[in-house]
Design a protein around this motif. Sequence first.
Motif, short mmCIF file in Angstrom:
data_model
loop_
_atom_site.label_atom_id
_atom_site.label_comp_id
_atom_site.label_asym_id
_atom_site.label_seq_id
_atom_site.Cartn_x
_atom_site.Cartn_y
_atom_site.Cartn_z
N HIS A 126 -5.67 -55.99 31.86
CA HIS A 126 -4.27 -55.56 31.85
C HIS A 126 -4.05 -54.25 32.60
CE1 HIS A 126 -2.13 -58.14 28.64
NE2 HIS A 126 -3.11 -58.83 29.21
N ILE A 127 -5.05 -53.81 33.33
CA ILE A 127 -4.94 -52.58 34.13
C ILE A 127 -4.88 -52.99 35.60
CG2 ILE A 127 -6.00 -50.40 34.77
CD1 ILE A 127 -7.37 -50.39 32.03
N LEU A 128 -3.75 -52.70 36.22
CA LEU A 128 -3.55 -53.08 37.62
C LEU A 128 -4.04 -51.97 38.55
CD1 LEU A 128 0.05 -54.54 37.24
CD2 LEU A 128 -2.13 -55.74 37.06
N PRO A 129 -4.54 -52.32 39.72
CA PRO A 129 -5.03 -51.29 40.65
C PRO A 129 -3.88 -50.45 41.22
CG PRO A 129 -5.08 -53.46 41.67
CD PRO A 129 -4.73 -53.69 40.24
N GLU A 130 -4.17 -49.20 41.47
CA GLU A 130 -3.18 -48.31 42.05
C GLU A 130 -2.87 -48.74 43.50
OE1 GLU A 130 -6.26 -47.35 41.11
OE2 GLU A 130 -6.23 -45.52 39.90
N ALA A 131 -1.69 -48.39 43.95
CA ALA A 131 -1.37 -48.58 45.36
C ALA A 131 -2.12 -47.55 46.21
CB ALA A 131 0.13 -48.47 45.58
N TYR A 132 -2.29 -46.33 45.66
CA TYR A 132 -3.00 -45.27 46.37
C TYR A 132 -3.90 -44.51 45.40
CZ TYR A 132 0.19 -45.98 50.29
OH TYR A 132 0.89 -46.53 51.33
N ARG A 133 -5.14 -44.28 45.82
CA ARG A 133 -6.07 -43.42 45.09
C ARG A 133 -6.42 -42.26 46.00
NH1 ARG A 133 -8.79 -44.91 40.60
NH2 ARG A 133 -10.74 -43.91 41.23
N LEU A 134 -6.02 -41.06 45.58
CA LEU A 134 -6.16 -39.86 46.41
C LEU A 134 -7.14 -38.90 45.75
CD1 LEU A 134 -2.32 -39.45 47.02
CD2 LEU A 134 -3.98 -40.61 48.51
N ALA A 135 -7.92 -38.22 46.55
CA ALA A 135 -9.05 -37.45 46.03
C ALA A 135 -8.65 -36.20 45.26
CB ALA A 135 -9.99 -37.08 47.18
N THR A 136 -7.67 -35.46 45.76
CA THR A 136 -7.38 -34.13 45.22
C THR A 136 -6.37 -34.17 44.07
OG1 THR A 136 -7.72 -33.26 47.44
CG2 THR A 136 -6.69 -31.78 45.84
N PRO A 137 -6.67 -33.49 42.95
CA PRO A 137 -5.72 -33.45 41.83
C PRO A 137 -4.58 -32.46 42.09
CG PRO A 137 -7.68 -32.18 41.27
CD PRO A 137 -7.93 -32.80 42.63
N CYS A 138 -3.60 -32.93 42.83
CA CYS A 138 -2.42 -32.12 43.12
C CYS A 138 -1.25 -33.06 43.38
CB CYS A 138 -2.66 -31.17 44.30
SG CYS A 138 -3.01 -32.00 45.87
N SER A 139 -0.13 -32.53 43.79
CA SER A 139 1.03 -33.37 44.08
C SER A 139 0.65 -34.47 45.08
CB SER A 139 2.15 -32.51 44.65
OG SER A 139 3.24 -33.30 45.05
N PRO A 140 1.08 -35.72 44.84
CA PRO A 140 0.67 -36.82 45.73
C PRO A 140 0.96 -36.58 47.20
CG PRO A 140 1.61 -37.72 43.73
CD PRO A 140 1.80 -36.22 43.65
N HIS A 141 2.08 -35.93 47.51
CA HIS A 141 2.39 -35.72 48.93
C HIS A 141 1.33 -34.86 49.60
CE1 HIS A 141 3.75 -31.68 47.87
NE2 HIS A 141 3.95 -31.43 49.16
N ARG A 142 0.83 -33.85 48.87
CA ARG A 142 -0.20 -32.96 49.42
C ARG A 142 -1.57 -33.62 49.38
NH1 ARG A 142 -2.14 -29.80 53.11
NH2 ARG A 142 -3.51 -28.13 52.36
N ALA A 143 -1.86 -34.34 48.30
CA ALA A 143 -3.14 -35.04 48.20
C ALA A 143 -3.29 -36.06 49.32
CB ALA A 143 -3.25 -35.71 46.83
#
Length: 207
Positions: A57-74
């Motif tokens: 019941h866990i769907l894959p993310e559309a984006y997996r980004l490395a840095t723990p910060c705002s998605p636009h910056r990551a």
Amino acid sequence: MSRTIVVTGTDTDIGKTVFAAALTRALGAFYWKPVQAGIDEGGDIVAVAALGVPASHILPEAYRLATPCSPHRAAELDGIVIDVDRLVPPAIDGSLVIEGAGGVLVPVTPGLLFADLFARWRHPVVLVARTALGTINHSLLSIEALRARGVPILGVAFVGDAVEDSEVTIARLGDVRRLGRLPLLDRLTPDSLAAAFTNHFRIEDFA
């Protein structure tokens, strides 16, 4: 009845993922985090799995980004351009809980905030808020930002120790439903979380 509910928050690290896991299990729903920023510990899909959401019941993310910060910056740091057309709630057979990243006004891309994305989706939103000092301001600002974009607000779910005046004040001034409060648990396990959700929330407010 199947439905889609978006879980967002007034800030980051306030218990949004824990609440989303509890809600997903209570509804027997699927879980989707469209953008994960920060994957050192596997991301939020690992956390919700550890809290009892079945892997199926866990769907894959559309984006997996490395840095723990705002998605636009990551995304910028990863050399990725986020395509908003990929951030469409998946069609599934059943209910779906979608978890945003950080707060309501966190940028997904340089020109798009999560609140703007929620407005596109038009699904009801649960705002997760701390009960700690500062929550009235943060919660009311978040409610105003959502409402300004026409985002339907299902209600506010609090996390933390009981602070009756703050919870009542936010519900009254924000003109929103007070859904309940998830207490801080000494031992956070799938069983303790499920019991806390059952004791402090009414599933019919979500179903």
